[in-house]
Design a protein around this motif. Structure first.
Motif, mmCIF file in Angstrom:
data_model
loop_
_atom_site.group_PDB
_atom_site.id
_atom_site.type_symbol
_atom_site.label_atom_id
_atom_site.label_comp_id
_atom_site.label_asym_id
_atom_site.label_seq_id
_atom_site.Cartn_x
_atom_site.Cartn_y
_atom_site.Cartn_z
ATOM 1 N N GLN A 128 -8.072 14.566 -11.077
ATOM 2 C CA GLN A 128 -7.765 13.644 -9.977
ATOM 3 C C GLN A 128 -7.805 12.224 -10.518
ATOM 4 O OE1 GLN A 128 -9.894 14.271 -6.304
ATOM 5 N NE2 GLN A 128 -9.601 12.144 -5.649
ATOM 6 N N PHE A 129 -6.689 11.454 -10.228
ATOM 7 C CA PHE A 129 -6.551 10.116 -10.775
ATOM 8 C C PHE A 129 -6.241 9.140 -9.650
ATOM 9 C CE2 PHE A 129 -4.891 13.348 -13.605
ATOM 10 C CZ PHE A 129 -5.649 13.162 -14.753
ATOM 11 N N PRO A 130 -7.025 8.106 -9.450
ATOM 12 C CA PRO A 130 -6.704 7.113 -8.414
ATOM 13 C C PRO A 130 -5.455 6.319 -8.811
ATOM 14 C CG PRO A 130 -8.594 6.399 -9.710
ATOM 15 C CD PRO A 130 -8.262 7.784 -10.175
ATOM 16 N N VAL A 131 -4.626 5.960 -7.816
ATOM 17 C CA VAL A 131 -3.406 5.165 -8.036
ATOM 18 C C VAL A 131 -3.688 3.738 -7.586
ATOM 19 C CG1 VAL A 131 -0.962 4.908 -7.504
ATOM 20 C CG2 VAL A 131 -1.968 7.201 -7.674
ATOM 21 N N PHE A 132 -3.503 2.776 -8.497
ATOM 22 C CA PHE A 132 -3.786 1.369 -8.204
ATOM 23 C C PHE A 132 -2.462 0.606 -8.105
ATOM 24 C CE2 PHE A 132 -7.527 2.983 -10.375
ATOM 25 C CZ PHE A 132 -8.581 2.433 -9.660
ATOM 26 N N ASN A 133 -2.398 -0.349 -7.166
ATOM 27 C CA ASN A 133 -1.226 -1.226 -7.081
ATOM 28 C C ASN A 133 -1.421 -2.429 -7.989
ATOM 29 O OD1 ASN A 133 -3.038 -2.854 -5.748
ATOM 30 N ND2 ASN A 133 -2.112 -2.624 -3.712
ATOM 31 N N ASN A 134 -0.517 -3.395 -7.875
ATOM 32 C CA ASN A 134 -0.591 -4.567 -8.768
ATOM 33 C C ASN A 134 -1.834 -5.410 -8.504
ATOM 34 O OD1 ASN A 134 1.802 -3.850 -10.003
ATOM 35 N ND2 ASN A 134 3.090 -5.030 -8.547
ATOM 36 N N ASP A 138 0.812 -1.213 0.000
ATOM 37 C CA ASP A 138 0.000 0.000 0.000
ATOM 38 C C ASP A 138 0.844 1.261 0.000
ATOM 39 O OD1 ASP A 138 -2.189 -1.613 0.070
ATOM 40 O OD2 ASP A 138 -2.556 -1.395 2.235
ATOM 41 N N GLU A 139 2.156 1.118 -0.166
ATOM 42 C CA GLU A 139 3.047 2.278 -0.104
ATOM 43 C C GLU A 139 3.449 2.722 -1.508
ATOM 44 O OE1 GLU A 139 7.412 3.507 1.766
ATOM 45 O OE2 GLU A 139 6.587 1.497 2.063
ATOM 46 N N ILE A 140 3.330 4.031 -1.736
ATOM 47 C CA ILE A 140 3.714 4.609 -3.024
ATOM 48 C C ILE A 140 5.183 4.985 -2.957
ATOM 49 C CG2 ILE A 140 3.328 6.498 -4.656
ATOM 50 C CD1 ILE A 140 0.456 6.660 -3.652
ATOM 51 N N ILE A 141 5.962 4.577 -3.966
ATOM 52 C CA ILE A 141 7.392 4.849 -4.019
ATOM 53 C C ILE A 141 7.655 5.838 -5.142
ATOM 54 C CG2 ILE A 141 9.692 3.835 -4.378
ATOM 55 C CD1 ILE A 141 8.525 1.175 -3.381
ATOM 56 N N MET A 142 8.344 6.937 -4.772
ATOM 57 C CA MET A 142 8.682 7.972 -5.738
ATOM 58 C C MET A 142 10.049 7.693 -6.335
ATOM 59 S SD MET A 142 6.105 9.987 -5.594
ATOM 60 C CE MET A 142 6.826 11.304 -6.553
ATOM 61 N N ASN A 143 10.122 7.566 -7.650
ATOM 62 C CA ASN A 143 11.391 7.437 -8.344
ATOM 63 C C ASN A 143 11.903 8.815 -8.718
ATOM 64 O OD1 ASN A 143 11.356 4.608 -8.275
ATOM 65 N ND2 ASN A 143 10.041 4.548 -10.119
ATOM 66 N N PHE A 196 0.823 21.932 -11.470
ATOM 67 C CA PHE A 196 0.874 21.547 -10.060
ATOM 68 C C PHE A 196 0.637 20.041 -9.942
ATOM 69 C CE2 PHE A 196 -0.852 25.826 -10.492
ATOM 70 C CZ PHE A 196 -0.032 26.567 -9.675
ATOM 71 N N ILE A 197 1.413 19.429 -9.060
ATOM 72 C CA ILE A 197 1.270 17.988 -8.846
ATOM 73 C C ILE A 197 1.188 17.723 -7.350
ATOM 74 C CG2 ILE A 197 2.329 15.703 -9.130
ATOM 75 C CD1 ILE A 197 3.731 16.766 -11.591
ATOM 76 N N GLN A 198 0.263 16.814 -6.981
ATOM 77 C CA GLN A 198 0.148 16.396 -5.579
ATOM 78 C C GLN A 198 -0.205 14.920 -5.553
ATOM 79 O OE1 GLN A 198 -2.116 18.708 -2.419
ATOM 80 N NE2 GLN A 198 -3.483 16.938 -2.634
ATOM 81 N N ILE A 199 0.530 14.160 -4.700
ATOM 82 C CA ILE A 199 0.257 12.740 -4.549
ATOM 83 C C ILE A 199 0.022 12.472 -3.070
ATOM 84 C CG2 ILE A 199 1.121 10.391 -4.901
ATOM 85 C CD1 ILE A 199 2.952 11.481 -7.071
ATOM 86 N N VAL A 200 -1.059 11.799 -2.757
ATOM 87 C CA VAL A 200 -1.375 11.432 -1.378
ATOM 88 C C VAL A 200 -1.590 9.933 -1.329
ATOM 89 C CG1 VAL A 200 -2.401 13.674 -0.835
ATOM 90 C CG2 VAL A 200 -3.843 11.854 -1.715
#
Length: 458
Positions: free
Chosen positions: A131-137, A60-65, A84-88
């Motif tokens: 606004q875009f949801p972030v999905f994991n694998n 559940d953790e987002i990793i920033m490259n 502007f960019i924001q990730i939560v």
């Protein structure tokens, strides 16, 4: 509020043009509006793809490259075309935000499961956000990506376009109204000419006519129709004058005769027999005058539509037989053979009282203008629903047949002196037939006889 015809034309046309212009301007504004926001949304979507290409996650953790895009000027600047960019993360904690957001944060909806675009304001600057949801694998939402771009330029364009369209709209409507008023004035100029010409027509110049425009249009039809109406009015006017003149003449004749008889009786004493003879003449002239007044009254009532028509089923044979019985002595006195050839139980649609007056007049005329030992025939054509009253009398000259139903017209002047009548009977017959929707025609051959045909229409 009452408007003139010219103003009504201009107003109605202006309303139509106003609606069309409003629709056109709304479409223009809508196209520019859609294009502007579509362009911003496409830029946001393009930026989203770049950001997603540099994101990773672990559970559940987002990793920033680390990537060069994060350091681009557009992510640091605030005033000129900023992005502007924001990730939560799933808990609402900020994972990343661009430098140009400074102390600000994008408002977001943590429950959103699909891409959403909306408007916002940051540092008094209008922002278009995506606004875009972030999905994991595992296809689980682990955070939200919000990207914003300035929409100030698009807003200014749309705002200015709206002002220009509104000002242009009302300016063009004002100009169009004056143009339409001028065009309407030109369009109704022929109508005003007709009005002025019609206002000059009175009883003294009733033979005048309206000018007919050269254009084959509704105004020409109006002028032609009014001229035809004036023709009918002129004919009625002259017929009325002729009617008055003829009525005066018909009244003058018996009155003059009565006056002459009385003057003769007053010149010197007469024998009882002479008084009786002269008084009988006075009675005859009085009867003639009384008949004239009665027929004039009938005509007046017919023309004013005082009489009501009650059409019903009528047994034609009974009506003919009733008239024949009433005038039986009249037939014998004039030595006329009457032939009733109407089949029993012949049914027609008519007003029985008015029909009896029509047939009574036609049959008595057939007797009066017949010859000694002559015949009067009443025949019925069931197929054509036609009643024919025919005599073998003196007939009517062919050039006079068309005038037979005119008031005070008598076909043969040579017989007017010894055959009672004043020429009103057939006029009354014609009007009574019209009231009952009966077509009446006449055929006559001089010295051979006359036939009246009555066609009954349901």
């Amino acid at each position: 509020m009452k408007l003139s015809f010219k103003k009504r034309i201009a107003t109605y046309n202006m309303f139509a043009i106003a609606i069309l212009m409003a629709v056109a301007f709304i479409v223009i504004y809508a196209v520019v509006f859609y294009t502007s926001y579509k362009h911003l949304d496409d830029d946001i979507t393009t930026e989203k793809i770049e950001v997603f290409n540099n994101l990773d996650w672990s559970g559940d953790e987002i990793i920033m490259n680390k990537m060069p895009e994060w350091e681009e000027a557009e992510h640091k600047q605030i005033e000129i075309n900023p992005t502007f960019i924001q990730i939560v993360d799933i808990k609402g904690n900020t994972v990343f935000k661009s430098a140009n957001l400074q102390e600000n944060h994008f408002l977001f909806n943590p429950t959103i499961e699909k891409t959403t675009f909306y408007n916002a304001i940051i540092n008094n600057q209008r922002i278009r956000q995506g606004q875009f949801p972030v999905f994991n694998n595992e296809n689980k939402i682990i955070g939200q990506l919000t990207i914003g771009v300035s929409q100030q330029e698009s807003y200014n364009v749309l705002h200015n376009l709206l002002i220009v369209l509104c000002l242009t709209y009302f300016f063009m409507l004002s100009v169009i109204y004056f143009i339409l008023s001028f065009v309407a004035s030109k369009a109704i100029a022929p109508v005003n000419e007709l009005i002025n010409s019609a206002a000059k027509i009175n009883y003294a110049n009733i033979n005048s006519r309206l000018p007919v425009p050269q254009n084959d249009d509704e105004i020409q039809q109006l002028a032609t129709t009014i001229n035809e109406l004036l023709n009918r009015l002129e004919n009625s006017f002259y017929q009325q004058k002729q009617f008055t003149s003829d009525a005066s003449h018909e009244m003058q004749t018996p009155l003059a005769a009565i006056k002459g008889i009385v003057e003769v009786l007053l010149r010197k004493p007469r024998t009882p027999e002479q008084y009786q003879t002269k008084l009988n003449e006075v009675v005859l002239q009085t009867d003639r005058l009384s008949l004239l007044f009665d027929q004039l009254l009938q005509l007046a009532r017919l023309e004013s539509n005082v009489l009501s028509v009650k059409k019903e089923k009528v047994v034609l044979d009974n009506v003919i037989q009733k008239i024949a019985t009433t005038h039986q002595d009249f037939f014998k006195t004039n030595k006329i053979n009457f032939h009733n050839n109407i089949p029993n139980n012949t049914i027609i649609q008519a007003d029985e009282m008015l029909l009896e007056r029509v047939l009574d007049n036609l049959i008595t005329n057939a007797v009066k203008y017949n010859q000694p030992n002559g015949n009067v025939y009443c025949d019925w054509n069931a197929k054509q629903k036609t009643l024919t009253i025919k005599d073998d009398g003196i007939g009517i000259p062919p050039e006079q047949v068309s005038f037979l139903f005119d008031r005070f017209y008598r076909a043969d002047n040579s017989r007017s002196s010894h055959i009672p009548g004043n020429g009103l009977g057939l006029s009354i017959v014609k009007r009574l037939c019209e009231m009952q929707n009966i077509n009446i025609t006449v055929e006559s051959v001089e010295t051979k006889g006359t036939s009246f045909h009555l066609v009954f229409n349901d």
